[in-house]
Motif scaffolding. Sequence first.
Motif, mmCIF file in Angstrom:
data_model
loop_
_atom_site.group_PDB
_atom_site.id
_atom_site.type_symbol
_atom_site.label_atom_id
_atom_site.label_comp_id
_atom_site.label_asym_id
_atom_site.label_seq_id
_atom_site.Cartn_x
_atom_site.Cartn_y
_atom_site.Cartn_z
ATOM 1 N N ILE A 191 -49.047 -0.990 44.474
ATOM 2 C CA ILE A 191 -49.399 0.383 44.829
ATOM 3 C C ILE A 191 -50.143 0.384 46.156
ATOM 4 O O ILE A 191 -51.207 -0.245 46.277
ATOM 5 C CB ILE A 191 -50.252 1.043 43.723
ATOM 6 C CG1 ILE A 191 -49.480 1.070 42.407
ATOM 7 C CG2 ILE A 191 -50.658 2.451 44.136
ATOM 8 C CD1 ILE A 191 -50.236 1.702 41.266
ATOM 9 N N HIS A 192 -49.581 1.082 47.140
ATOM 10 C CA HIS A 192 -50.222 1.238 48.438
ATOM 11 C C HIS A 192 -50.936 2.590 48.444
ATOM 12 O O HIS A 192 -50.292 3.633 48.256
ATOM 13 C CB HIS A 192 -49.194 1.191 49.563
ATOM 14 C CG HIS A 192 -48.429 -0.098 49.625
ATOM 15 N ND1 HIS A 192 -47.738 -0.503 50.743
ATOM 16 C CD2 HIS A 192 -48.251 -1.093 48.715
ATOM 17 C CE1 HIS A 192 -47.163 -1.672 50.522
ATOM 18 N NE2 HIS A 192 -47.452 -2.043 49.276
ATOM 19 N N THR A 193 -52.230 2.590 48.650
ATOM 20 C CA THR A 193 -52.996 3.832 48.684
ATOM 21 C C THR A 193 -53.362 4.166 50.127
ATOM 22 O O THR A 193 -53.725 3.279 50.905
ATOM 23 C CB THR A 193 -54.261 3.720 47.830
ATOM 24 O OG1 THR A 193 -55.029 2.587 48.256
ATOM 25 C CG2 THR A 193 -53.908 3.544 46.363
ATOM 26 N N VAL A 194 -53.245 5.449 50.457
ATOM 27 C CA VAL A 194 -53.526 5.914 51.812
ATOM 28 C C VAL A 194 -54.351 7.187 51.714
ATOM 29 O O VAL A 194 -53.927 8.162 51.088
ATOM 30 C CB VAL A 194 -52.221 6.196 52.594
ATOM 31 C CG1 VAL A 194 -52.547 6.602 54.026
ATOM 32 C CG2 VAL A 194 -51.299 4.988 52.571
ATOM 33 N N ALA A 195 -55.525 7.195 52.344
ATOM 34 C CA ALA A 195 -56.350 8.400 52.435
ATOM 35 C C ALA A 195 -55.973 9.146 53.702
ATOM 36 O O ALA A 195 -56.079 8.596 54.806
ATOM 37 C CB ALA A 195 -57.831 8.038 52.445
ATOM 38 N N VAL A 196 -55.522 10.376 53.556
ATOM 39 C CA VAL A 196 -55.048 11.150 54.700
ATOM 40 C C VAL A 196 -55.951 12.348 55.002
ATOM 41 O O VAL A 196 -55.646 13.111 55.905
ATOM 42 C CB VAL A 196 -53.600 11.636 54.476
ATOM 43 C CG1 VAL A 196 -52.657 10.465 54.401
ATOM 44 C CG2 VAL A 196 -53.501 12.468 53.206
ATOM 45 N N GLY A 197 -57.023 12.515 54.270
ATOM 46 C CA GLY A 197 -57.918 13.639 54.538
ATOM 47 C C GLY A 197 -59.275 13.352 53.944
ATOM 48 O O GLY A 197 -60.199 12.897 54.617
ATOM 49 N N ALA A 198 -59.388 13.596 52.658
ATOM 50 C CA ALA A 198 -60.638 13.349 51.942
ATOM 51 C C ALA A 198 -60.329 12.634 50.638
ATOM 52 O O ALA A 198 -59.347 12.938 49.967
ATOM 53 C CB ALA A 198 -61.370 14.658 51.669
ATOM 54 N N ALA A 199 -61.168 11.676 50.322
ATOM 55 C CA ALA A 199 -61.083 10.978 49.032
ATOM 56 C C ALA A 199 -62.494 10.984 48.464
ATOM 57 O O ALA A 199 -63.316 10.134 48.816
ATOM 58 C CB ALA A 199 -60.549 9.573 49.207
ATOM 59 N N GLY A 210 -56.048 0.620 44.783
ATOM 60 C CA GLY A 210 -54.741 0.150 45.233
ATOM 61 C C GLY A 210 -54.665 -1.365 45.269
ATOM 62 O O GLY A 210 -55.671 -2.071 45.089
ATOM 63 N N SER A 211 -53.465 -1.852 45.497
ATOM 64 C CA SER A 211 -53.274 -3.303 45.557
ATOM 65 C C SER A 211 -54.089 -3.888 46.704
ATOM 66 O O SER A 211 -54.203 -3.295 47.785
ATOM 67 C CB SER A 211 -51.791 -3.629 45.753
ATOM 68 O OG SER A 211 -51.027 -3.106 44.678
ATOM 69 N N LYS A 212 -54.657 -5.065 46.474
ATOM 70 C CA LYS A 212 -55.497 -5.701 47.472
ATOM 71 C C LYS A 212 -54.700 -5.966 48.748
ATOM 72 O O LYS A 212 -53.594 -6.491 48.719
ATOM 73 C CB LYS A 212 -56.030 -7.021 46.911
ATOM 74 C CG LYS A 212 -57.160 -7.607 47.722
ATOM 75 C CD LYS A 212 -58.402 -6.734 47.680
ATOM 76 C CE LYS A 212 -59.570 -7.406 48.418
ATOM 77 N NZ LYS A 212 -60.756 -6.530 48.432
ATOM 78 N N GLY A 213 -55.289 -5.556 49.868
ATOM 79 C CA GLY A 213 -54.618 -5.677 51.150
ATOM 80 C C GLY A 213 -53.705 -4.532 51.484
ATOM 81 O O GLY A 213 -53.164 -4.472 52.598
ATOM 82 N N LYS A 214 -53.506 -3.573 50.558
ATOM 83 C CA LYS A 214 -52.604 -2.436 50.759
ATOM 84 C C LYS A 214 -53.348 -1.116 50.607
ATOM 85 O O LYS A 214 -52.763 -0.119 50.215
ATOM 86 C CB LYS A 214 -51.445 -2.504 49.762
ATOM 87 C CG LYS A 214 -50.662 -3.800 49.810
ATOM 88 C CD LYS A 214 -49.998 -4.029 51.153
ATOM 89 C CE LYS A 214 -49.182 -5.315 51.149
ATOM 90 N NZ LYS A 214 -48.532 -5.554 52.463
ATOM 91 N N ARG A 215 -54.621 -1.095 50.933
ATOM 92 C CA ARG A 215 -55.412 0.131 50.863
ATOM 93 C C ARG A 215 -55.732 0.576 52.290
ATOM 94 O O ARG A 215 -56.390 -0.146 53.037
ATOM 95 C CB ARG A 215 -56.698 -0.117 50.068
ATOM 96 C CG ARG A 215 -56.456 -0.641 48.665
ATOM 97 C CD ARG A 215 -57.744 -1.044 47.979
ATOM 98 N NE ARG A 215 -58.450 -2.097 48.729
ATOM 99 C CZ ARG A 215 -59.644 -2.582 48.399
ATOM 100 N NH1 ARG A 215 -60.271 -2.106 47.329
ATOM 101 N NH2 ARG A 215 -60.209 -3.535 49.113
ATOM 102 N N PHE A 216 -55.259 1.771 52.639
ATOM 103 C CA PHE A 216 -55.337 2.221 54.022
ATOM 104 C C PHE A 216 -56.085 3.548 54.119
ATOM 105 O O PHE A 216 -56.252 4.269 53.121
ATOM 106 C CB PHE A 216 -53.929 2.380 54.606
ATOM 107 C CG PHE A 216 -53.068 1.156 54.450
ATOM 108 C CD1 PHE A 216 -53.193 0.086 55.314
ATOM 109 C CD2 PHE A 216 -52.127 1.075 53.432
ATOM 110 C CE1 PHE A 216 -52.400 -1.047 55.180
ATOM 111 C CE2 PHE A 216 -51.330 -0.044 53.287
ATOM 112 C CZ PHE A 216 -51.467 -1.107 54.156
ATOM 113 N N MET A 217 -56.466 3.846 55.358
ATOM 114 C CA MET A 217 -57.184 5.089 55.612
ATOM 115 C C MET A 217 -56.854 5.558 57.022
ATOM 116 O O MET A 217 -56.809 4.742 57.962
ATOM 117 C CB MET A 217 -58.691 4.863 55.460
ATOM 118 C CG MET A 217 -59.506 6.119 55.231
ATOM 119 S SD MET A 217 -61.190 5.681 54.731
ATOM 120 C CE MET A 217 -61.885 7.319 54.525
#
Length: 324
Positions: A191-199, A210-217
């Motif tokens: 699972i790749h997680t991406v914050a695009v506004g507010a979290a 999210g999966s380690k190394g696949k958490r973005f912002m």
Amino acid sequence: MATYLRLPMASSVPCTSSSSSPLKRRSFSVPCAANSNSSTKIPMPPLNPKDPFLNKLASVAANNPEALYTRPQNSDMPPFLDIYDSPKLMATPAQVERSVSYNEHRPRRPPPDLPSLLLHGRIVYIGMPLVPAVTELVVAELMYLQWMDPKEPIYLYINSTGTTRDDGETVGMETEGFAIYDAMMQLKNEIHTVAVGAAIGQACLLLAAGSKGKRFMMPHAKAMIQQPRVPSSGLMPASDVFIRAKEVIINRDTLVKLLAKHTENSEETVANVMRRPFYMDATRAREFGVIDKILWRGQEQIMADVSAPEQWDKNAGIKVADAI
């Protein structure tokens, strides 16, 4: 028109004019066979010169009547439409409207809804507070994507204020966030997680899960962790308010443990920063362990090539006094 053109097979009509034939009452004014030299022609109804279907049918009847004798017995196509290379009836008003030049390339059918298009790209988008309807949809989409392909990654885009609104009012229970979190942990997919506004709040937990190394912002997105809020007690008796308060404390401890697990911080550190709302920009969130990478899209190299302030002053000819 159908009365005149409904013809029997040539082999079923005997080639005789005898009045004693038992089939006399079933005879037609048509040739007895396809190769007959009879000059009898198929009677044609009055034609509308502007009707392309009748004009085409009349042309086939005049030039090649055999095509109308041998009709397929079991065909999914309506009668006489197979004489066209590309079967097509008269244009409907909607087709005529779409045929004009400024509307020529519009799709012939409406596109599917946007969540379906995103789901086709294995993207789950959380763009609202975590209320029951949102939780139901997100969990169902995650389960569906794993069923479709348990090896392909799932992309979870987050722009949510968690179980509260932007003004802090509670709109959902903390279990809404925990439900999505548990579903994420049960999946076999990456699972790749991406914050695009507010979290914020529970949404920040989903970002960190999210999966380690696949958490973005995104560079200008915000993350914030805070203690769960007590829902409005209304006219509840004091004992019920106390029970709810204890449940909120349990949810807070659970949130602290999960955030400490995914950010690799101690529970004491997470609990201390959660005493008050703890806001993080992309850089601070990466330092705290909520994400792994900032999606600069090439800006990291640009920032690395920027000269230091002292170099800017030197290039501009500005002399800095050693002491003032």
